[in-house]
Write a protein that holds these residues in place. Structure first.
Motif, mmCIF file in Angstrom:
data_model
loop_
_atom_site.group_PDB
_atom_site.id
_atom_site.type_symbol
_atom_site.label_atom_id
_atom_site.label_comp_id
_atom_site.label_asym_id
_atom_site.label_seq_id
_atom_site.Cartn_x
_atom_site.Cartn_y
_atom_site.Cartn_z
ATOM 1 N N SER A 23 -0.995 4.352 -0.451
ATOM 2 C CA SER A 23 0.142 4.797 -1.255
ATOM 3 C C SER A 23 -0.088 4.428 -2.718
ATOM 4 N N THR A 25 2.017 3.788 -6.707
ATOM 5 C CA THR A 25 3.257 3.527 -7.429
ATOM 6 C C THR A 25 3.003 3.727 -8.913
ATOM 7 N N ALA A 50 7.173 6.061 -6.182
ATOM 8 C CA ALA A 50 6.017 5.787 -5.323
ATOM 9 C C ALA A 50 5.933 6.841 -4.225
ATOM 10 N N ASN A 100 -1.017 -0.241 -1.269
ATOM 11 C CA ASN A 100 -0.445 0.344 -2.474
ATOM 12 C C ASN A 100 -1.296 0.044 -3.698
ATOM 13 N N TRP A 102 -1.011 0.514 -7.767
ATOM 14 C CA TRP A 102 -0.038 0.861 -8.800
ATOM 15 C C TRP A 102 -0.690 0.920 -10.164
#
Length: 164
Positions: A23, A25, A50, A100, A102
């Motif tokens: 994922s 963000t 996100a 994640n 980011w």
């Protein structure tokens, strides 16, 4: 947005059991130094923009796609701010571990607005006037604010970050 065909296919096989997903963000700033947040439609909590990556999609491409899908704005990525694994259990009971990545971003076009069913609201906030956020959201903001630091990552041996 509804779950992708990929996620729907996986959920059909494993039910609400644990699945790991990549994922991204976006920690997005405007020229006034404000940060863009959205209020999630599933939990009503304010958080960063996100989403999950699609198979074959590069993280930067996923980030730009997710931001535009959710807020209708365009962003430029300034730098990688961090990477971490964190647990998510959705209101319907689906369990996930998100790997994640980011990024610190700046808005380069469009007007921020609710652009899909994932948000109740979208708004710019001064850093000293943020709504209640999870410790994990605050951590991503803090690491994105570092001007010259390397990307943050959990140190070897850290299973999860306390308080997340």
């Amino acid at each position: 947005m509804p779950a992708s065909e990929y996620v729907t296919g996986l959920r059909a096989k494993v039910g609400s059991g644990l699945i790991m997903f990549p994922s991204v963000t976006a920690v997005i700033f405007n020229d006034r130094g404000e940060i863009l947040l959205h209020q999630r439609s599933d939990t009503a909590r304010w958080t960063l923009i996100a989403g999950m990556m699609d198979p074959g999609e590069q993280p930067a491409d996923a980030l730009i796609r997710e931001v535009e899908e959710e807020t209708s704005i365009k962003v430029a990525i300034e730098r990688l701010a961090g990477v971490a694994l964190h647990d998510v259990t959705y209101p319907n009971g689906d369990q996930c571990q998100m790997l994640n990545t980011w990024f610190r971003c700046r808005v380069i076009g469009g007007e921020a607005r609710v652009n899909d069913s994932e948000s109740l609201a979208v708004a710019w906030f001064a850093l000293d006037e943020l709504p209640e956020l999870t410790p994990y959201a605050r951590h991503r903001i803090r690491t994105a604010l570092a001007e010259d630091g390397p990307a943050w990552f959990a140190q070897p041996g850290d299973e999860m970050i306390p308080g997340w």
